[in-house]
Design a protein around this motif. Structure first.
Motif, PDB file in Angstrom:
ATOM      1  N   VAL A 173      16.924  17.327  28.294  1.00  0.00           N
ATOM      2  CA  VAL A 173      15.889  16.690  27.473  1.00  0.00           C
ATOM      3  C   VAL A 173      15.480  15.338  28.063  1.00  0.00           C
ATOM      4  N   ARG A 174      16.446  14.625  28.652  1.00  0.00           N
ATOM      5  CA  ARG A 174      16.089  13.332  29.225  1.00  0.00           C
ATOM      6  C   ARG A 174      15.040  13.516  30.326  1.00  0.00           C
ATOM      7  N   GLU A 175      15.205  14.543  31.147  1.00  0.00           N
ATOM      8  CA  GLU A 175      14.234  14.791  32.216  1.00  0.00           C
ATOM      9  C   GLU A 175      12.872  15.151  31.615  1.00  0.00           C
ATOM     10  N   LEU A 176      12.889  15.963  30.558  1.00  0.00           N
ATOM     11  CA  LEU A 176      11.624  16.339  29.910  1.00  0.00           C
ATOM     12  C   LEU A 176      10.963  15.091  29.312  1.00  0.00           C
ATOM     13  N   GLU A 177      11.780  14.239  28.720  1.00  0.00           N
ATOM     14  CA  GLU A 177      11.235  12.997  28.134  1.00  0.00           C
ATOM     15  C   GLU A 177      10.569  12.150  29.220  1.00  0.00           C
ATOM     16  N   ASN A 178      11.261  11.961  30.346  1.00  0.00           N
ATOM     17  CA  ASN A 178      10.682  11.152  31.428  1.00  0.00           C
ATOM     18  C   ASN A 178       9.409  11.794  31.971  1.00  0.00           C
ATOM     19  N   ILE A 180      16.556  14.870  15.746  1.00  0.00           N
ATOM     20  CA  ILE A 180      16.758  15.956  16.714  1.00  0.00           C
ATOM     21  C   ILE A 180      15.596  16.933  16.546  1.00  0.00           C
ATOM     22  N   VAL A 181      14.780  17.037  17.572  1.00  0.00           N
ATOM     23  CA  VAL A 181      13.627  17.935  17.512  1.00  0.00           C
ATOM     24  C   VAL A 181      14.067  19.281  18.070  1.00  0.00           C
ATOM     25  N   CYS A 182      13.960  20.333  17.299  1.00  0.00           N
ATOM     26  CA  CYS A 182      14.352  21.641  17.837  1.00  0.00           C
ATOM     27  C   CYS A 182      13.835  22.779  16.971  1.00  0.00           C
ATOM     28  N   GLU A 221      25.696  19.378  29.161  1.00  0.00           N
ATOM     29  CA  GLU A 221      25.253  18.749  30.406  1.00  0.00           C
ATOM     30  C   GLU A 221      24.643  17.384  30.098  1.00  0.00           C
ATOM     31  N   SER A 222      24.478  16.587  31.142  1.00  0.00           N
ATOM     32  CA  SER A 222      23.882  15.271  30.968  1.00  0.00           C
ATOM     33  C   SER A 222      22.457  15.416  30.412  1.00  0.00           C
ATOM     34  N   GLY A 223      22.131  14.592  29.422  1.00  0.00           N
ATOM     35  CA  GLY A 223      20.764  14.576  28.896  1.00  0.00           C
ATOM     36  C   GLY A 223      20.460  15.639  27.859  1.00  0.00           C
ATOM     37  N   THR A 224      21.475  16.370  27.392  1.00  0.00           N
ATOM     38  CA  THR A 224      21.212  17.432  26.408  1.00  0.00           C
ATOM     39  C   THR A 224      21.097  16.870  24.991  1.00  0.00           C
ATOM     40  N   GLY A 225      21.540  15.628  24.781  1.00  0.00           N
ATOM     41  CA  GLY A 225      21.435  15.044  23.442  1.00  0.00           C
ATOM     42  C   GLY A 225      22.778  14.892  22.757  1.00  0.00           C
ATOM     43  N   LYS A 226      23.827  14.609  23.526  1.00  0.00           N
ATOM     44  CA  LYS A 226      25.170  14.509  22.918  1.00  0.00           C
ATOM     45  C   LYS A 226      25.275  13.290  21.998  1.00  0.00           C
ATOM     46  N   GLU A 227      24.715  12.165  22.472  1.00  0.00           N
ATOM     47  CA  GLU A 227      24.798  10.970  21.626  1.00  0.00           C
ATOM     48  C   GLU A 227      23.967  11.168  20.354  1.00  0.00           C
ATOM     49  N   LEU A 228      22.824  11.807  20.522  1.00  0.00           N
ATOM     50  CA  LEU A 228      21.956  12.085  19.371  1.00  0.00           C
ATOM     51  C   LEU A 228      22.704  12.947  18.350  1.00  0.00           C
ATOM     52  N   MET A 229      23.440  13.903  18.858  1.00  0.00           N
ATOM     53  CA  MET A 229      24.214  14.799  17.985  1.00  0.00           C
ATOM     54  C   MET A 229      25.321  14.019  17.257  1.00  0.00           C
ATOM     55  N   SER A 282      31.557  14.327  26.436  1.00  0.00           N
ATOM     56  CA  SER A 282      31.882  14.417  27.860  1.00  0.00           C
ATOM     57  C   SER A 282      30.911  15.383  28.515  1.00  0.00           C
ATOM     58  N   ASN A 283      30.416  15.022  29.684  1.00  0.00           N
ATOM     59  CA  ASN A 283      29.632  16.038  30.387  1.00  0.00           C
ATOM     60  C   ASN A 283      30.436  16.658  31.525  1.00  0.00           C
ATOM     61  N   ARG A 284      31.702  16.285  31.589  1.00  0.00           N
ATOM     62  CA  ARG A 284      32.606  17.014  32.486  1.00  0.00           C
ATOM     63  C   ARG A 284      33.370  18.009  31.636  1.00  0.00           C
TER      64      ARG A 284
HETATM   65  N1  LIG Z   1      16.527  17.513  20.489  1.00  0.00           N
HETATM   66  C1  LIG Z   1      16.055  16.324  20.842  1.00  0.00           C
HETATM   67  N2  LIG Z   1      14.968  15.827  20.230  1.00  0.00           N
HETATM   68  C2  LIG Z   1      14.445  14.628  20.577  1.00  0.00           C
HETATM   69  N3  LIG Z   1      14.962  13.845  21.534  1.00  0.00           N
HETATM   70  C3  LIG Z   1      16.049  14.273  22.175  1.00  0.00           C
HETATM   71  C4  LIG Z   1      16.662  15.531  21.854  1.00  0.00           C
HETATM   72  N4  LIG Z   1      17.746  15.689  22.647  1.00  0.00           N
HETATM   73  C5  LIG Z   1      17.822  14.598  23.426  1.00  0.00           C
HETATM   74  N5  LIG Z   1      16.810  13.745  23.141  1.00  0.00           N
HETATM   75  C6  LIG Z   1      16.524  12.469  23.816  1.00  0.00           C
HETATM   76  O1  LIG Z   1      16.912  12.659  25.176  1.00  0.00           O
HETATM   77  C7  LIG Z   1      17.543  11.489  25.693  1.00  0.00           C
HETATM   78  C8  LIG Z   1      18.972  11.843  26.126  1.00  0.00           C
HETATM   79  O2  LIG Z   1      19.760  12.113  24.965  1.00  0.00           O
HETATM   80  P1  LIG Z   1      21.292  11.647  24.847  1.00  0.00           P
HETATM   81  O3  LIG Z   1      21.472  10.273  25.426  1.00  0.00           O
HETATM   82  O4  LIG Z   1      21.733  11.879  23.449  1.00  0.00           O
HETATM   83  O5  LIG Z   1      21.932  12.710  25.848  1.00  0.00           O
HETATM   84  P2  LIG Z   1      23.419  12.771  26.409  1.00  0.00           P
HETATM   85  O6  LIG Z   1      23.760  14.210  26.483  1.00  0.00           O
HETATM   86  O7  LIG Z   1      24.312  11.894  25.577  1.00  0.00           O
HETATM   87  O8  LIG Z   1      23.219  12.182  27.863  1.00  0.00           O
HETATM   88  P3  LIG Z   1      24.364  11.668  28.913  1.00  0.00           P
HETATM   89  O9  LIG Z   1      25.322  12.789  29.115  1.00  0.00           O
HETATM   90  O10 LIG Z   1      23.599  11.361  30.153  1.00  0.00           O
HETATM   91  O11 LIG Z   1      24.991  10.463  28.275  1.00  0.00           O
HETATM   92  C9  LIG Z   1      17.489  10.453  24.565  1.00  0.00           C
HETATM   93  O12 LIG Z   1      16.341   9.660  24.739  1.00  0.00           O
HETATM   94  C10 LIG Z   1      17.375  11.304  23.317  1.00  0.00           C
HETATM   95  O13 LIG Z   1      16.742  10.600  22.279  1.00  0.00           O
END
Ligand SMILES: Nc1ncnc2c1ncn2[C@@H]1O[C@H](COP(=O)(O)OP(=O)(O)OP(=O)(O)O)[C@@H](O)[C@H]1O
Length: 505
Positions: free
Chosen positions: A337-342, A120-122, A149-157, A260-262
């Motif tokens: 974060v997903r949008e920033l990554e893309n 987790i980069v922060c 929200e979607s793409g905030t890094g929930k799975e990463l967390m 959940s993102n709802r």
């Molecule tokens: N803090 C972070 N540092 C580095 N990469 C991150 C960070 N947060 C999110 N990402 C990257 O952003 C992408 C989306 O993260 P993730 O799938 O965990 O989000 P999510 O909230 O579970 O998304 P969704 O709700 O769409 O399932 C992944 O590629 C993840 O590795």
């Protein structure tokens, strides 16, 4: 990441296995398709199958389907035997890897499947505070609900919490409740006995048993059907599960994390989600702030992905120019974060020099065209149709100098800086002025309407191909599927899946 190699790989098993192990994968091997099916039915499982192209891949994938086992399969064969590769892909293999194995190629496939980088980069205080909270709850066995929200890094967390827990040496198993159809999800979670349904030729252990002793992530839990919610509640309360077709409950010791993102409270209020299950799972909740709420993370995460994608594409070091950074800071990041990554992935591919300037930054707002405008139909040669179009095709659009106004409740620093329009004009062919009519065309419409039109428009343009559309939109395939499901339920015509995807279903 667990890799199962099936067959002899023309004598290259050791070489391929060694490369995979060097990249952190746990490798197991079996000679036959029956052996592979047995391994996959057992709790040991695997995350990826690498199979010899000479074996009957079509029959193997058919068996997986019949037994409701979801796992990516890649085929391996000598050299570049195009006919064998096409046959394997037609049969349902995701990739074809030529032998002898190439270390980079295998690493890329493993990474694509496993997304091994889980750091987790922060640095923003808001995200650091969230991490501290996660640190506090991680060592306990309490269920955790991760929202955001979607793409905030929930799975990463969720992975972070598992790593920091006392269960870190035991398996972390993730199940995406939104991506698996309801009739398959039950067997995925709880497993089944031989003969439980047509195609169930042997016992298969489910994800609960696979995660025994460790952590089970139920991703996008709000998408779970109420009937299954009841079964899940029983599994949590009794700490035991029933395989489909069995009358003998099995004890399981699993820590649950749900995302959940709802807003689950709203889902409970509207009767879509069981209240008792909500309270069982929400012993502790971790709310991940949107990227807008942690602006100090933007440069750090952008730099992280710049390095990652430059390296992955064999390009030299890249760095962001000050102007490019200014654009990133001013953007609204609805896709987080997903949008920033893309965006950074595109920027790496578009930039010609070591310094990545604004001309290489394609923000999602640039892809937003008002209804009825010339761009609304997304012409085939537009950069939206092909975001990576080179000089021979179309030049990627310069920023319009438009960033959506900061939403109420968000700090004003997220709105474009005062000099943004002037700065944007200097970026290229479409200055701030061209952004204004586009915005005016949207005024009076809700964000949800504009989003729906953008999604349906992009999907039509991609001939129904969900994967391409999700890439262009900068959202996950899961999020796209959820949205499409919602639109269908609301009676909106949704383009059917493309032929390739239908074949893969
Ligand atoms: N803090 C972070 N540092 C580095 N990469 C991150 C960070 N947060 C999110 N990402 C990257 O952003 C992408 C989306 O993260 P993730 O799938 O965990 O989000 P999510 O909230 O579970 O998304 P969704 O709700 O769409 O399932 C992944 O590629 C993840 O590795």
């Amino acid at each position: 990441m667990r890799l199962l190699i099936v067959g002899t790989l023309e004598g290259y098993i050791t070489a391929a296995g060694k490369i995979a192990m060097q990249r952190g994968a746990k490798v197991s091997h079996t000679d036959s398709i029956e052996g592979a099916l047995n391994a996959l039915r057992a709790a040991a499982g695997a995350d990826l199958v690498m199979i010899d192209v000479k074996l009957d891949i079509a029959a193997f994938i058919e068996s997986l389907k019949a037994e409701r086992i979801t796992i990516p399969v890649v085929a391996c064969g000598i050299g570049t035997d195009a006919a064998a590769a096409v046959k394997a892909i037609r049969a349902g293999a995701k990739e074809y890897i030529p032998l002898p194995p190439d270390a980079e190629l295998i690493a890329a496939v493993l990474e694509a499947v496993a997304e091994e980088s889980h750091a987790i980069v922060c640095q923003d205080p808001a995200m650091l505070a969230t991490l501290r909270m996660a640190d506090q709850v991680a060592p306990s066995d309490a269920s955790v609900l991760i929202t955001g929200e979607s793409g905030t890094g929930k799975e990463l967390m969720a992975r972070y919490i598992h790593r920091k827990s006392r269960r870190s040496d035991a398996p972390f198993v993730a199940v995406n409740c939104a991506a698996i159809p309801e009739n398959l999800l039950e067997s995925e979670l709880f497993g089944h006995e031989k003969g439980a349904f047509t195609g169930a030729v042997a016992r298969r252990l489910g994800r609960f048993e696979e995660a025994n002793g460790g952590t089970l992530l139920l991703d996008e839990l709000s998408e779970m059907h109420p009937r299954l919610q009841a079964k899940l509640l029983r599994a949590i309360q009794e700490k035991e599960i029933d395989r489909i077709g069995s009358s003998q409950p099995v004890k399981v010791n699993v820590r649950l994390i749900a995302t959940s993102n709802r807003n689950l409270e709203n889902e409970v209020r509207s009767g879509n989600f069981r209240e008792d299950l909500y309270f069982r799972l929400n012993v502790f909740s971790v709310a991940i702030p949107s990227l807008r709420e942690r602006p100090a993370d933007i440069p750090m995460i952008a730099d992280h992905f710049l390095k990652k994608y430059a390296q992955a594409n064999g390009l030299g070091e890249k760095r962001l120019s000050d102007d490019a950074l200014l654009m990133l800071r001013a953007h609204h990041w609805r896709g987080n974060v997903r949008e920033l990554e893309n965006t950074m992935h595109r920027a790496v591919l578009l930039s010609k020099s070591e310094t990545v300037g604004p001309e290489s930054i394609m923000l999602t707002s640039q892809m937003l065209a008002p209804e009825g405008s010339a761009q609304a139909s997304i012409p085939a040669n537009s950069p939206v149709a092909n975001p990576f179009a080179g000089p021979g095709g179309t030049v990627p659009p310069a920023p319009r100098g438009y960033a959506p106004p900061a939403a109420p409740g968000y700090p004003s620093s997220y709105a474009p800086p005062p000099n943004h329009a002037a700065g944007a004009a200097a970026y290229g062919n479409a200055g701030a002025a061209s952004g204004a009519p586009a915005v005016q065309g949207l005024v009076g419409r809700t964000v949800a309407e504009v989003e729906r039109d953008l999604i349906i428009g992009t999907l039509s343009h991609c001939l129904g191909n969900r994967t391409h559309a999700a890439n262009i939109l900068g959202i996950s395939i899961r999020t796209l599927r959820n949205k499409l499901k919602q639109y269908s339920e609301e009676g909106v015509a949704v383009p059917p899946p493309g032929t390739e995807e239908r074949a893969a279903m």
